[in-house]
Motif scaffolding. Structure first.
Motif, PDB file in Angstrom:
ATOM      1  N   ILE A  57      -2.065  -0.953  -1.557  1.00 21.00           N
ATOM      2  CA  ILE A  57      -3.098  -1.961  -1.812  1.00 21.00           C
ATOM      3  C   ILE A  57      -4.477  -1.334  -1.678  1.00 21.00           C
ATOM      4  N   GLY A  58      -4.674  -0.576  -0.610  1.00 18.32           N
ATOM      5  CA  GLY A  58      -5.964   0.072  -0.410  1.00 18.32           C
ATOM      6  C   GLY A  58      -6.181   1.271  -1.304  1.00 18.32           C
ATOM      7  N   ASP A  59      -5.095   1.900  -1.752  1.00 17.62           N
ATOM      8  CA  ASP A  59      -5.215   3.108  -2.571  1.00 17.62           C
ATOM      9  C   ASP A  59      -5.470   2.800  -4.042  1.00 17.62           C
ATOM     10  N   TYR A  60      -4.862   1.715  -4.555  1.00 20.57           N
ATOM     11  CA  TYR A  60      -4.900   1.455  -5.993  1.00 20.57           C
ATOM     12  C   TYR A  60      -5.667   0.180  -6.370  1.00 20.57           C
ATOM     13  N   LEU A  61      -5.664  -0.837  -5.508  1.00 15.92           N
ATOM     14  CA  LEU A  61      -6.330  -2.104  -5.845  1.00 15.92           C
ATOM     15  C   LEU A  61      -7.720  -2.133  -5.222  1.00 15.92           C
ATOM     16  N   THR A  62      -8.498  -1.121  -5.525  1.00 19.29           N
ATOM     17  CA  THR A  62      -9.787  -0.936  -4.853  1.00 19.29           C
ATOM     18  C   THR A  62     -10.857  -1.911  -5.323  1.00 19.29           C
ATOM     19  N   ASP A  63     -10.593  -2.690  -6.373  1.00 20.09           N
ATOM     20  CA  ASP A  63     -11.548  -3.692  -6.838  1.00 20.09           C
ATOM     21  C   ASP A  63     -11.341  -5.059  -6.178  1.00 20.09           C
ATOM     22  N   LEU A  64     -10.359  -5.151  -5.283  1.00 17.97           N
ATOM     23  CA  LEU A  64     -10.056  -6.452  -4.679  1.00 17.97           C
ATOM     24  C   LEU A  64     -11.272  -7.040  -3.969  1.00 17.97           C
ATOM     25  N   VAL A  65     -11.493  -8.336  -4.234  1.00 19.91           N
ATOM     26  CA  VAL A  65     -12.548  -9.087  -3.560  1.00 19.91           C
ATOM     27  C   VAL A  65     -11.933 -10.126  -2.624  1.00 19.91           C
ATOM     28  N   VAL A  66     -10.792 -10.680  -3.018  1.00 25.63           N
ATOM     29  CA  VAL A  66     -10.063 -11.652  -2.191  1.00 25.63           C
ATOM     30  C   VAL A  66      -8.628 -11.164  -2.024  1.00 25.63           C
ATOM     31  N   LEU A  67      -8.177 -11.047  -0.777  1.00 25.93           N
ATOM     32  CA  LEU A  67      -6.794 -10.687  -0.469  1.00 25.93           C
ATOM     33  C   LEU A  67      -6.238 -11.711   0.503  1.00 25.93           C
ATOM     34  N   HIS A  68      -5.291 -12.502   0.019  1.00 29.23           N
ATOM     35  CA  HIS A  68      -4.660 -13.559   0.813  1.00 29.23           C
ATOM     36  C   HIS A  68      -3.188 -13.244   0.991  1.00 29.23           C
ATOM     37  N   LEU A  69      -2.779 -12.888   2.207  1.00 27.07           N
ATOM     38  CA  LEU A  69      -1.368 -12.691   2.541  1.00 27.07           C
ATOM     39  C   LEU A  69      -0.941 -13.667   3.629  1.00 27.07           C
ATOM     40  N   LYS A  70      -1.661 -14.717   3.801  1.00 31.14           N
ATOM     41  CA  LYS A  70      -1.472 -15.692   4.881  1.00 31.14           C
ATOM     42  C   LYS A  70      -0.080 -16.333   4.858  1.00 31.14           C
ATOM     43  N   SER A  71       0.435 -16.629   6.066  1.00 29.58           N
ATOM     44  CA  SER A  71       1.663 -17.415   6.234  1.00 29.58           C
ATOM     45  C   SER A  71       2.853 -16.801   5.508  1.00 29.58           C
ATOM     46  N   ASN A  72       3.140 -15.555   5.832  1.00 34.23           N
ATOM     47  CA  ASN A  72       4.343 -14.887   5.375  1.00 34.23           C
ATOM     48  C   ASN A  72       5.043 -14.272   6.585  1.00 34.23           C
ATOM     49  N   ARG A  73       5.825 -13.222   6.379  1.00 31.51           N
ATOM     50  CA  ARG A  73       6.519 -12.564   7.485  1.00 31.51           C
ATOM     51  C   ARG A  73       6.226 -11.063   7.494  1.00 31.51           C
ATOM     52  N   PHE A  74       4.997 -10.725   7.143  1.00 31.26           N
ATOM     53  CA  PHE A  74       4.605  -9.319   7.184  1.00 31.26           C
ATOM     54  C   PHE A  74       4.543  -8.841   8.633  1.00 31.26           C
ATOM     55  N   TYR A  75       4.995  -7.621   8.853  1.00 24.79           N
ATOM     56  CA  TYR A  75       5.008  -7.072  10.209  1.00 24.79           C
ATOM     57  C   TYR A  75       4.443  -5.661  10.187  1.00 24.79           C
ATOM     58  N   GLY A  76       4.402  -5.050  11.352  1.00 20.56           N
ATOM     59  CA  GLY A  76       3.870  -3.697  11.459  1.00 20.56           C
ATOM     60  C   GLY A  76       2.362  -3.704  11.657  1.00 20.56           C
ATOM     61  N   SER A  77       1.795  -2.537  11.701  1.00 22.63           N
ATOM     62  CA  SER A  77       0.357  -2.410  11.961  1.00 22.63           C
ATOM     63  C   SER A  77      -0.434  -2.558  10.672  1.00 22.63           C
ATOM     64  N   LEU A  78      -1.724  -2.804  10.834  1.00 20.35           N
ATOM     65  CA  LEU A  78      -2.622  -2.909   9.688  1.00 20.35           C
ATOM     66  C   LEU A  78      -2.889  -1.508   9.147  1.00 20.35           C
ATOM     67  N   PRO A  79      -2.568  -1.249   7.884  1.00 18.14           N
ATOM     68  CA  PRO A  79      -2.769   0.104   7.345  1.00 18.14           C
ATOM     69  C   PRO A  79      -4.252   0.450   7.230  1.00 18.14           C
ATOM     70  N   LEU A  80      -4.591   1.662   7.598  1.00 22.82           N
ATOM     71  CA  LEU A  80      -5.974   2.114   7.501  1.00 22.82           C
ATOM     72  C   LEU A  80      -6.447   2.134   6.053  1.00 22.82           C
ATOM     73  N   ASN A  81      -5.529   2.169   5.115  1.00 25.42           N
ATOM     74  CA  ASN A  81      -5.892   2.192   3.697  1.00 25.42           C
ATOM     75  C   ASN A  81      -6.669   0.943   3.287  1.00 25.42           C
ATOM     76  N   LEU A  82      -6.486  -0.158   4.029  1.00 24.94           N
ATOM     77  CA  LEU A  82      -7.232  -1.369   3.705  1.00 24.94           C
ATOM     78  C   LEU A  82      -8.736  -1.141   3.782  1.00 24.94           C
ATOM     79  N   CYS A  83      -9.147  -0.169   4.568  1.00 23.66           N
ATOM     80  CA  CYS A  83     -10.574   0.096   4.722  1.00 23.66           C
ATOM     81  C   CYS A  83     -11.202   0.636   3.449  1.00 23.66           C
ATOM     82  N   GLN A  84     -10.381   0.982   2.457  1.00 29.63           N
ATOM     83  CA  GLN A  84     -10.897   1.468   1.185  1.00 29.63           C
ATOM     84  C   GLN A  84     -11.292   0.323   0.256  1.00 29.63           C
ATOM     85  N   LEU A  85     -11.068  -0.928   0.686  1.00 33.79           N
ATOM     86  CA  LEU A  85     -11.433  -2.089  -0.129  1.00 33.79           C
ATOM     87  C   LEU A  85     -12.902  -2.418   0.105  1.00 33.79           C
TER      88      LEU A  85
END
Length: 721
Positions: free
Chosen positions: A418-446
């Motif tokens: 997501i952070g590597d390829y979807l770098t034009d993202l303005v809105v990212l909604h992943l609310k109310s799912n079952r995602f687990y694990g740590s927040l990837p540092l790649n998100l900082c590229q948004l």
């Protein structure tokens, strides 16, 4: 240049006005076009430059899309005018009667101003339109006109275009008032409070190309007289009170239509084959009705299709029938009853820019063929039963700017791509799912991200310290064009405006704002939001997070965050909503929090905060509940007072000047059992008789004694320092 006939300075950056007498001697001047500039002041001042013979020769005057103000003016000296364009200025007042002396006028456009008054000729504020015997096109749209109109319009037998949309015009439109308008080609009465009272058997004397009656009262029956209009290519009868079935004859009109809007009615039944010509690239809006059953395959020929807010149940044949060169760029099937699995045939929809399937009952995985949506900018799949992981094929959708898959059953770690390829993202909604694990540092590229909502998942680990790379949350953007159009989530999504009749669709997002859910559309581009609430995040709040000085909402509640609230939080001046509740935060509330003058929602409850609540213009205005379950807090708006206030402590909450000081020095709470044991030993052994009684009754002696005990205890447990 005495022979000059035409001057065209369209679409420049001309400001101010024209110097007086600069064109007065242009006796052959016929056309003056100054549209789409930045001219300001009054029209009277501007036209003073046309003294002399130019006034008598001028036939076309175009001043639309400027900043000209003041009321309309005396045009009687421009007796040769045939075309007058004043749209999109700042004109106010009523239309003066002397405009009626322009007997040669064929086109009058004063739309999109602030013109007021009655449009009926009876009270004299509108010129007697009978004087405009040559008038062919009349544009009064988007003003503040009221009263009745049709009595004045009826006799204009040469009228070809009548647009009075978006005013406050009332009354009844009957066939008698339209009977003499045999040359009429465009009729737009939409967005007024008009009643269309025309019998179904009436045969109009005109053949319309454009008919717009949106928000007029037409229903409850489908207007049968429309079947006589065989040349229609734009039809809008939205929000007109129709609660009927679509008659069979209506489908004879659809092959020629380029724009059809039947939305916001109560039209019933199923849709049979809906014939559309591919080369017309039609825009179809059938939203907010009562259509059900299967979506017709033929509707796939629309360049923009809105079927939202109906009860359609079947859509797989519509999506997966192999039709070459589908032109659809906008597809909205949201808020229906679609319960199938997401079909794996999106390779047929490669031109899509906006796809909205939210609020259905869709199941299954997100198919890999969605990676074929190379032009997709907005993808909404929220509030369904979609499961599985986010497929890696979506990384091919590199133009995505709004991705909303919230409120589903998706699981797995948040993909690094997501952070590597979807770098034009303005809105990212992943609310109310079952995602687990740590927040990837790649998100900082948004760097363009403005709304990041990862709440209500099972995410763990630390909040990345690199969130300050979110450029749109760090730098203030004052230019609407650069902030909205360049990011792609502005409220206006225009379908092919180059053809001159593009439909504007509203982009939106549902936001949990100040504890409540709201739908934001036209202000969406202004929002800057981070919501990581209801996860299992640990560690401290990164200090770098306070560098997001444009952020308006921060929600980190219901995690396992520890440490203190950063002192530098006062830098986040626009912050309007802050929720840090239900964590393990300790320490004092920073003084900078009291400087956040826009703060309208605050929740610091259920933490381990202590000390005096900072005094400021904001923090004392909140209810005490926002500070509740923090046993060390004191001061208004809480009942508990702080030591040194000269009042008795009203609860058992520890004082800021004793236990708070110990916590600050030693970073832990003090076990008070030694204190009560000292009382028993002191009174039972060491202070019998008069000295003991004196110590008991003398407050200052007693405080001195306990202070000495406290110092001894600290020395024995922590050393002399």
């Amino acid at each position: 240049m005495r022979s000059l006939e035409n001057i065209d300075w369209t679409s420049n950056n001309i400001e101010g006005g024209i110097p007086k007498k600069s064109m007065g001697n242009l006796c052959n001047l016929k056309s003056l076009n100054l549209s789409y500039n930045s001219l300001n002041g009054t029209i009277i001042d501007l036209l003073e430059s046309l003294v002399g013979c130019a006034r008598k020769s001028l036939e076309i005057l175009n001043l639309q899309d400027n900043k000209l103000g003041d009321s309309l003016f005396d045009l009687s000296r421009f007796s040769s005018l045939k075309e007058l364009y004043l749209a999109n200025n700042e004109l106010n007042g009523s239309i003066m009667e002397n405009i009626g002396q322009l007997s040669n006028l064929e086109i009058l456009d004063v739309s999109s101003n602030y013109i007021t008054g009655m449009v009926s000729k009876l009270n004299g504020t509108m010129p007697d339109l009978l004087q405009f015997s040559s008038l062919k096109e009349l544009y009064l749209a988007n003003n503040k006109l009221n009263g009745s109109l049709m009595e004045s319009i009826g006799p204009l037998s040469n009228l070809e275009v009548l647009d009075v949309s978006s005013n406050y015009i009332t009354g009844v439109v009957s066939k008698t008032q339209l009977q003499k308008l045999s040359k009429l080609k465009k009729l737009d009465l939409s967005l007024n409070s008009l009643i269309i009272d025309i019998e179904s058997k009436w045969v109009p004397p005109f053949q319309l190309f454009v008919l717009k009656l949106g928000s007029c009262r037409l229903g409850p029956s489908f207007p049968s007289w429309l079947q006589t209009q065989s040349k229609l290519f734009r039809l809008d009868i939205s929000n007109s009170g129709i609660s009927d079935y679509i008659p069979d004859w209506f489908y004879n009109l659809t092959p020629k239509l380029r724009y059809l809007n039947l939305s916001f009615n109560s039209i019933k039944g199923t849709l049979p084959n809906f014939p559309l010509r591919f080369d017309n690239y039609p825009i179809i809006d059938l939203s907010c009705n009562q259509f059900h059953g299967s979506i017709p395959i033929s509707l796939a020929n629309a360049t923009a299709l809105n079927l939202s807010n109906n009860t359609f149940t079947i859509f797989q044949p519509f999506l997966c029938t192999d039709l070459s060169d589908r032109p659809t760029t906008f597809l909205d099937l949201s808020n229906n009853m679609l319960s199938e699995s997401l079909p794996d045939c999106w390779m047929h929809w490669s031109e899509l820019i906006v796809l909205n399937l939210e609020n259905n009952k869709l199941s299954g995985n997100i198919p890999s063929s969605m990676g074929s949506l190379y032009h997709i900018s907005t993808l909404r799949l929220s509030n369904n039963n979609i499961s599985g992981i986010l497929p890696s094929s979506l990384k091919k959708c590199s133009l995505l700017r709004l991705l909303d898959v919230g409120q589903n059953n998706l699981y797995g770690e948040i993909p690094t791509w997501i952070g590597d390829y979807l770098t034009d993202l303005v809105v990212l909604h992943l609310k109310s799912n079952r995602f687990y694990g740590s927040l990837p540092l790649n998100l900082c590229q948004l760097s363009d991200i403005q709304i990041l909502d990862l709440s209500l998942n099972d995410l763990s680990g630390f909040i990345p310290r690199c969130f300050h790379n979110f450029t749109r949350m760090v730098h203030k953007v004052n230019d609407y064009v650069s902030s909205s159009l360049s990011t792609g989530i502005d409220s206006l999504y225009i379908i092919d405006p180059s053809r001159g009749y593009g439909r504007i669709f509203v982009n939106y997002e549902y936001i949990t704002w100040k504890g409540k859910n709201y739908k934001y559309d036209r202000n969406l581009w202004l929002l800057r939001i981070i919501d990581l609430s209801s996860n299992k995040l640990t560690g401290e709040i990164p200090i770098n997070l306070t560098n997001l000085v444009v952020l308006v909402q921060l929600n980190l509640s219901r995690n396992n965050l520890s440490g203190t609230i950063p002192e530098s939080i006062g830098k986040m001046e626009p912050l309007e909503s802050l929720d840090l509740s239900h964590n393990q935060l300790s320490g004092k509330i920073p003084m900078g929090l009291a400087d956040l003058s826009f703060l309208g929602f605050l929740d610091l409850s259920n933490n381990q905060l202590w000390g005096r609540i900072p005094t400021g213009t904001q923090l004392q205005t909140f209810e005490a509940s926002v500070y509740s379950e923090n046993r060390g807090l004191c001061g208004p708006p809480l009942i508990a007072t702080c030591c040194g206030d000269g009042k008795l402590q009203e609860t058992s909450t520890p004082c800021e000047t004793t236990v708070g000081k110990l916590q600050e020095d030693n970073a832990e709470w003090v076990d008070m059992s030694w204190f009560y044991m000292g009382i028993g030993v002191g009174f039972g052994i060491g202070f019998l008789g008069v000295c003991g009684l004196a110590l008991f009754f003398n407050t200052s002696w007693r405080r001195l004694y306990f202070k000495q005990l406290l110092n001894r205890w600290r020395t024995s447990n922590y050393g002399a320092n």
